[in-house]
Design a protein around this motif. Sequence first.
Motif, short mmCIF file in Angstrom:
data_model
loop_
_atom_site.label_atom_id
_atom_site.label_comp_id
_atom_site.label_asym_id
_atom_site.label_seq_id
_atom_site.Cartn_x
_atom_site.Cartn_y
_atom_site.Cartn_z
N SER A 173 -1.64 -37.62 0.79
CA SER A 173 -0.45 -36.85 0.42
C SER A 173 -0.77 -35.68 -0.51
O SER A 173 0.12 -34.90 -0.85
N ALA A 174 -2.03 -35.54 -0.92
CA ALA A 174 -2.41 -34.46 -1.82
C ALA A 174 -2.21 -33.10 -1.14
O ALA A 174 -2.60 -32.91 0.01
N ASP A 175 -1.60 -32.17 -1.85
CA ASP A 175 -1.41 -30.81 -1.35
C ASP A 175 -2.66 -30.02 -1.72
O ASP A 175 -2.74 -29.42 -2.79
N ASP A 176 -3.65 -30.03 -0.82
CA ASP A 176 -4.96 -29.47 -1.16
C ASP A 176 -5.32 -28.22 -0.36
O ASP A 176 -6.46 -27.76 -0.42
N LEU A 177 -4.37 -27.66 0.36
CA LEU A 177 -4.64 -26.43 1.12
C LEU A 177 -4.17 -25.23 0.30
O LEU A 177 -2.98 -25.05 0.07
N GLN A 178 -5.12 -24.43 -0.16
CA GLN A 178 -4.81 -23.26 -0.97
C GLN A 178 -4.38 -22.09 -0.08
O GLN A 178 -4.85 -21.97 1.06
N THR A 179 -3.53 -21.23 -0.61
CA THR A 179 -3.14 -20.01 0.10
C THR A 179 -3.39 -18.80 -0.79
O THR A 179 -3.49 -18.91 -2.01
N LYS A 180 -3.46 -17.66 -0.13
CA LYS A 180 -3.64 -16.40 -0.84
C LYS A 180 -2.98 -15.31 -0.01
O LYS A 180 -3.20 -15.23 1.20
N ASP A 181 -2.16 -14.49 -0.65
CA ASP A 181 -1.55 -13.35 0.02
C ASP A 181 -2.41 -12.12 -0.22
O ASP A 181 -2.80 -11.85 -1.36
N ILE A 182 -2.72 -11.41 0.86
CA ILE A 182 -3.55 -10.20 0.73
C ILE A 182 -2.85 -9.02 1.39
O ILE A 182 -2.19 -9.16 2.42
N TYR A 183 -2.99 -7.88 0.76
CA TYR A 183 -2.42 -6.65 1.31
C TYR A 183 -3.42 -6.05 2.29
O TYR A 183 -4.58 -5.81 1.95
N VAL A 184 -2.95 -5.80 3.51
CA VAL A 184 -3.79 -5.19 4.54
C VAL A 184 -3.32 -3.75 4.71
O VAL A 184 -2.26 -3.49 5.29
N LYS A 185 -4.11 -2.83 4.16
CA LYS A 185 -3.74 -1.41 4.15
C LYS A 185 -3.48 -0.88 5.57
O LYS A 185 -2.52 -0.15 5.79
N HIS A 186 -4.31 -1.27 6.51
CA HIS A 186 -4.19 -0.75 7.87
C HIS A 186 -2.92 -1.20 8.56
O HIS A 186 -2.49 -0.60 9.55
N TRP A 187 -2.31 -2.26 8.08
CA TRP A 187 -1.06 -2.76 8.66
C TRP A 187 0.12 -2.54 7.73
O TRP A 187 1.24 -2.89 8.06
N ASP A 188 -0.16 -1.98 6.54
CA ASP A 188 0.86 -1.68 5.53
C ASP A 188 1.74 -2.90 5.25
O ASP A 188 2.96 -2.83 5.30
N GLY A 189 1.08 -4.02 4.98
CA GLY A 189 1.83 -5.23 4.66
C GLY A 189 0.91 -6.35 4.24
O GLY A 189 -0.32 -6.21 4.25
N TYR A 190 1.52 -7.45 3.88
CA TYR A 190 0.77 -8.62 3.42
C TYR A 190 0.63 -9.67 4.51
O TYR A 190 1.52 -9.81 5.35
N VAL A 191 -0.46 -10.38 4.47
CA VAL A 191 -0.65 -11.57 5.29
C VAL A 191 -1.03 -12.70 4.34
O VAL A 191 -1.62 -12.47 3.28
#
Length: 130
Positions: free
Chosen positions: A12-30
Amino acid sequence: MSNLLTKDQILSADDLQTKDIYVKHWDGYVRIRTMTAHERDQFEQQVFTNKGEKERMDDIRATLVSLAVVDEDGKRLFTDKDIKALSRKSAAAMDQIFGEAQELNAVRNQDIEELAKNSEETQDDNSDVA
């Protein structure tokens, strides 16, 4: 005495980390996340041909990106069927996401080279088998 985790605590441990990154070529975050153990195994298997004879580098960026990019709920945005379409996106954008996904998932270039080396050694060990 150590504080041993139970099976339920581990699962049940929440062990999957996430990170939001800005992709300049798509002008948005993933959003990218760490792969599950199954996804990591899948990625490593896809680095090689079906026979494991040689390293398969085609679409390696798209493959890792397809496994790492997720939606707000942490579910993959892309399936394996999307890999070819992703491989036709901007190399600069894919390189950026690939690099971030490599770092987040501790997938180093040396790891890929080591997989190739181990595959070659395994094949050599089996070459004497008739």
